[in-house]
Design an enzyme around this catalytic site. Structure first.
Site, PDB file in Angstrom:
ATOM      1  N   GLU A 105       0.794  -0.903   0.135  1.00 12.39           N
ATOM      2  CA  GLU A 105       0.177   0.026  -0.045  1.00 12.39           C
ATOM      3  C   GLU A 105       0.939   0.998   0.111  1.00 12.39           C
ATOM      4  O   GLU A 105       0.420   2.245  -0.583  1.00 12.39           O
ATOM      5  CB  GLU A 105      -0.639   0.073   1.400  1.00 12.39           C
ATOM      6  N   THR A 141     -11.458   8.244 -12.524  1.00 12.90           N
ATOM      7  CA  THR A 141     -10.778   7.701 -11.778  1.00 12.90           C
ATOM      8  C   THR A 141     -11.359   6.393 -10.917  1.00 12.90           C
ATOM      9  O   THR A 141      -9.859   5.753 -10.406  1.00 12.90           O
ATOM     10  CB  THR A 141     -10.386   8.455 -10.868  1.00 12.90           C
TER      11      THR A 141
END
EC number: 3.2.1.113
Length: 633
Positions: A502, A613
Site C-alpha cells: 500500500e 478515476t
C-alpha cells in the site's frame, strides 16, 4: 277531488300520451340508453366506439412520465423495448444477428405488455412502489446518440489483429486469460453476492458497507463497461437486467459523494455511451440529482458526505475534525458532472464543478502546491499536507483529462495542470541513492520520503499529458513518466508475491519497500497496471506487457480463491493471508487496464475516450458545439 279518484278523467299529455303510457315509454328509453352505454364501456374491443363519443384522453395522471423513470415497475410495463436509442450492436454482435435481436424484442413485448391499468396498479402494489406524481422523474431532454457515435474516430471495440502472426497469437492468449479472470470474478459474485455491493470470497457471501448511502449493486455498476469491452454478452445482459429491475434510488442513508460519483455515476455514464441504453442515462441523471445537496455550502465547495434522506451534508469526521473537504474528492467530479449536463440539458451540474475551479483559482496556493484539506465554509486551506497519492491524487488526473475530454479547448484545466506539475517537480520529486525516481509527500516544507500505491497512477498521467506540454518539456515528461512507473514496478518486484504494498519508503538504506506491517497489504489495486497501459500505448516498449503479465501471474497465484479474488494482508509473505474482499475496482479497473494492455490501441482509443478515476470511459467532445441545451465538455 273527483279527478283524483277516477283515473279515466286524467287529461292527456301534449304528445297524446296518458301518464301510464308516458311512464312506460320513459322506462323503455332509459333501458335503451343504459344498454348502449354499457356496451360502450364494458364490452371488449370498444376503443373505436369510445373515440367516436369521447374526447381524446391524456394518460392517467402519474403514468404519463413513468416510462422516463427507469427501474420503476410501471416504467418496465410501459416503456418501449430495450435499445430505444439507434441500434448499437451488443458486445460482439454483428449485423447477421439483427433478425435474432428483433425476435428477442418481440418476445420482450409479449412478456411485458400489460393488458390494462389494473395490471399496472397491481404491479405497482406488488413492488411496494407508490404512484408517481405528474412530471416526477420526467426527462424531456433528448440526446442524439447516433450523432455522438458518428463522431468517434475509431470503433469502440477497435479492430482485430492479424491472427496469423505468432506474436499476436501469444498476446491474444494472454488477453483471453484476463477475460477468463473477469468471468470467474463475475460468476463468483453472481453466485454468492448478486445485488450486494461486494463479494466476500472466503465466507462466500456479500458485503454492503456504508459508503453508498443504501445503494446496492456497486460491483454490478462498476463491471458493466468491462463486461461490454470483453464481449461477455451473457454477463453484460445479466448486469443490465439487474440495473433495470433492481437498482433503486429511493435510499435514505449517508453516502460518500466521491465514491458514488466515480463508481455509480461513472459506471452508468460509460454504460450509456457504450450501448445507448436509456436506462443507464436516466439512472445516472437521477442519481446525480441526489448528490447536489452536498454543494450547499457558503463557498459551493461540496462536503464529502450527503444524506440521501434529509438532503443534509457533512464533512468526514477525520478530515481536520470534520471541518474540511478533501482535494481528491471535490476535485474528482468534473468529468462526470459535465457529462450529466451533456445528457440532461441541466446546467446545474456543470455550474457546480465550474464553481469549484473558480474557488481554487482565487485561493492562494503555497509554492504553487494544492494542499489536501480545504474549508468549504471559508475557502481556505486548513493545513499544508500535499500528496499526489491518497487525498490529492485524482484532482491532478482530472485536470489533464478535462483538457483532453474537451477536445483540448479547456485551457483553464490545461494551465492548472502544468502549473501544478511544475510545483510538484520542484518540491516533491526526488531520486533515491539507488536511482529510483519517486514523488514524496510534503508537510509544510518537510518531506515524507514515501510513495503510496495510489500515487503510482502518476506515471500514466504524466505520459498522457506529455504531448501537450511545451515542446521543450515533452521528452522530459515522457522520461519522467517512465522513471516513476519503473519505481512502482520495483515496489512489486521487491516483494515475495510480486505484488506491491500500500505504501513504500525510501530511507535507512531501504528503497521501494514497506517498513511496517500496516502498509504491507495489497487490496487488488489498479494504479500500477494503469500506468503500464498508458506507457505501452505511448511507447510500445514490450517491457510494459512483460510487467503486466507478471501481475496477472501473481494475481492468479496469490489472490485467486475458490470463490473469487481477494486482497492479501502481506505482500512479503509467500503464504497468502487473504482479506476476504473482492473490491469492485478490481473488476472496474485492474482487469480492464490489464485487458487493454494486451489489446490494440484503437480499443477504447485515447483519441475518443478518457477514463475517470474508476476506469470508466467517457467520450471526448469532438463536436464544435454540444447538442441541444447541454454544456460544453
Amino acid at each position: 277531488m273527483l279527478m283524483r279518484k277516477v283515473p279515466v278523467f286524467v287529461p292527456a299529455s301534449p304528445w297524446g300520451l296518458r301518464l301510464p303510457q308516458k311512464f312506460l315509454f320513459l322506462l323503455f328509453l332509459s333501458g335503451l340508453v343504459t344498454l348502449c352505454f354499457g356496451a360502450l364501456f364494458l364490452l371488449p374491443n370498444s376503443s373505436r366506439l369510445k373515440r367516436l363519443f369521447l374526447a381524446p384522453r391524456t394518460q392517467q395522471p402519474g403514468l404519463e412520465v413513468v416510462a422516463e423513470v427507469a427501474g420503476h415497475p410501471l416504467a418496465r410495463e410501459q416503456e418501449s423495448p430495450p435499445n430505444p436509442a439507434p441500434a448499437v450492436p451488443a458486445p460482439g454482435e454483428d449485423d447477421a444477428s439483427s433478425q435474432a435481436s428483433t425476435r428477442r424484442r418481440k418476445v420482450w413485448l409479449r412478456r411485458t405488455q400489460p393488458t390494462g391499468t389494473r395490471e399496472m396498479a397491481t404491479a405497482a402494489r406488488s413492488s411496494g412502489s407508490t404512484a408517481l406524481r405528474p412530471q416526477e422523474g420526467a426527462l424531456s431532454f433528448s440526446f442524439d446518440f447516433n450523432a455522438f457515435r458518428s463522431r468517434l474516430r475509431h470503433p469502440v471495440l477497435g479492430t482485430r489483429a492479424d491472427e496469423s502472426k505468432e506474436p499476436q497469437s501469444q498476446v491474444r492468449a494472454q488477453r483471453e486469460k484476463i477475460k477468463e479472470m473477469m468471468q470467474f470474478a463475475w460468476h463468483s459474485y453472481k453466485l454468492y453476492a448478486m445485488g450486494k455491493n461486494e463479494l466476500r470470497p472466503l465466507t462466500k457471501d456479500g458485503y454492503e458497507g456504508n459508503m453508498f448511502g443504501g445503494l446496492s449493486g456497486a460491483t454490478i455498476i462498476d463491471s458493466l463497461d468491462t463486461l461490454y469491452l470483453m464481449e461477455l454478452q451473457e454477463e453484460f445482459q445479466e448486469a443490465k437486467a439487474w440495473v433495470e429491475e433492481n437498482f433503486h434510488l429511493n435510499v435514505s442513508g449517508e453516502a460518500s459523494l466521491f465514491e458514488v460519483n466515480i463508481r455509480y455515476i461513472g459506471g452508468l455514464l460509460s454504460a450509456f455511451y457504450l450501448t445507448g441504453e436509456e436506462v443507464f442515462r436516466v439512472k445516472a441523471i437521477k442519481l446525480g440529482e441526489k448528490l447536489l445537496p452536498a454543494f450547499n455550502t457558503p463557498t459551493g465547495i461540496p462536503k464529502g458526505v450527503v444524506n440521501f434522506k434529509s438532503g443534509s451534508n457533512r464533512s468526514w469526521g477525520w478530515a481536520m475534525a470534520g471541518s474540511s473537504s478533501i482535494l481528491a474528492e471535490f476535485g474528482s467530479l468534473h468529468l462526470e458532472f459535465l457529462h450529466l449536463t451533456e445528457l440532461s440539458g441541466n446546467q446545474v451540474f456543470a455550474e457546480k464543478v465550474r464553481n469549484i475551479r473558480k474557488v481554487l483559482r482565487k485561493t492562494n496556493k503555497p509554492f504553487g502546491l494544492y494542499p489536501n484539506f480545504l474549508s468549504p465554509v471559508s475557502g481556505n486551506w486548513m493545513q499544508h499536507h500535499v500528496s499526489v497519492g491518497g487525498l490529492g491524487d485524482s484532482f491532478y488526473e482530472y485536470l489533464i483529462k478535462s483538457w483532453l475530454m474537451s477536445a483540448k479547448t479547456d485551457v483553464e484545466a490545461k494551465d492548472m495542470y502544468y502549473e501544478a506539475l511544475e510545483a510538484i517537480e520542484t518540491y516533491l520529486l526526488n531520486v533515491s541513492p539507488g536511482g529510483l525516481t519517486y514523488i514524496a509527500e510534503w508537510r509544510g516544507g518537510i518531506l515524507d520520503h514515501k510513495m503510496g500505491h495510489l500515487a503510482c497512477f502518476s506515471g500514466g498521467m504524466i505520459a498522457l499529458g506529455a504531448e501537450d506540454a511545451k515542446e521543450e518539456k515533452r521528452a522530459h515528461y515522457r522520461e519522467l513518466a517512465a522513471q516513476i512507473t519503473k519505481t512502482c514496478h520495483e515496489s512489486y518486484a521487491r516483494s515475495d508475491t510480486k505484488l506491491g504494498p500500500e505504501a513504500f519508503w525510501f530511507n535507512s538504506g531501504r528503497e521501494a519497500v514497506a517498513t511496517q506491517p500496516s502498509e504491507s497489504y495489497y487490496i487488488l489495486r489498479p494504479e500500477v497496471v494503469e500506468s503500464y497501459m498508458y506507457l505501452w500505448r505511448q511507447t510500445h516498449d514490450p517491457i510494459y506487457r512483460e510487467w503486466g503479465w507478471e501481475v496477472v501471474l501473481a494475481l492468479e497465484k496469490y489472490c485467486r480463491t475458490d470463490a473469487g479474488f481477494s486482497g492479501i494482508q502481506d505482500v512479503y509473505s509467500s503464504v497468502p493471508n487473504h482479506d476476504n474482499k473482492q473490491q469492485t475496482f478490481f473488476l472496474a479497473e485492474t482487469l480492464k487496464y490489464l485487458y487493454l494492455l494486451f489489446s490494440e490501441d484503437d480499443m477504447l482509443s485515447l483519441e475518443d475516450w478518457v477514463f475517470n478515476t474508476e476506469a470508466h470511459p467517457l467520450p471526448v467532445n469532438h463536436s464544435d458545439s454540444s447538442s441541444g441545451a447541454g454544456g460544453r465538455l
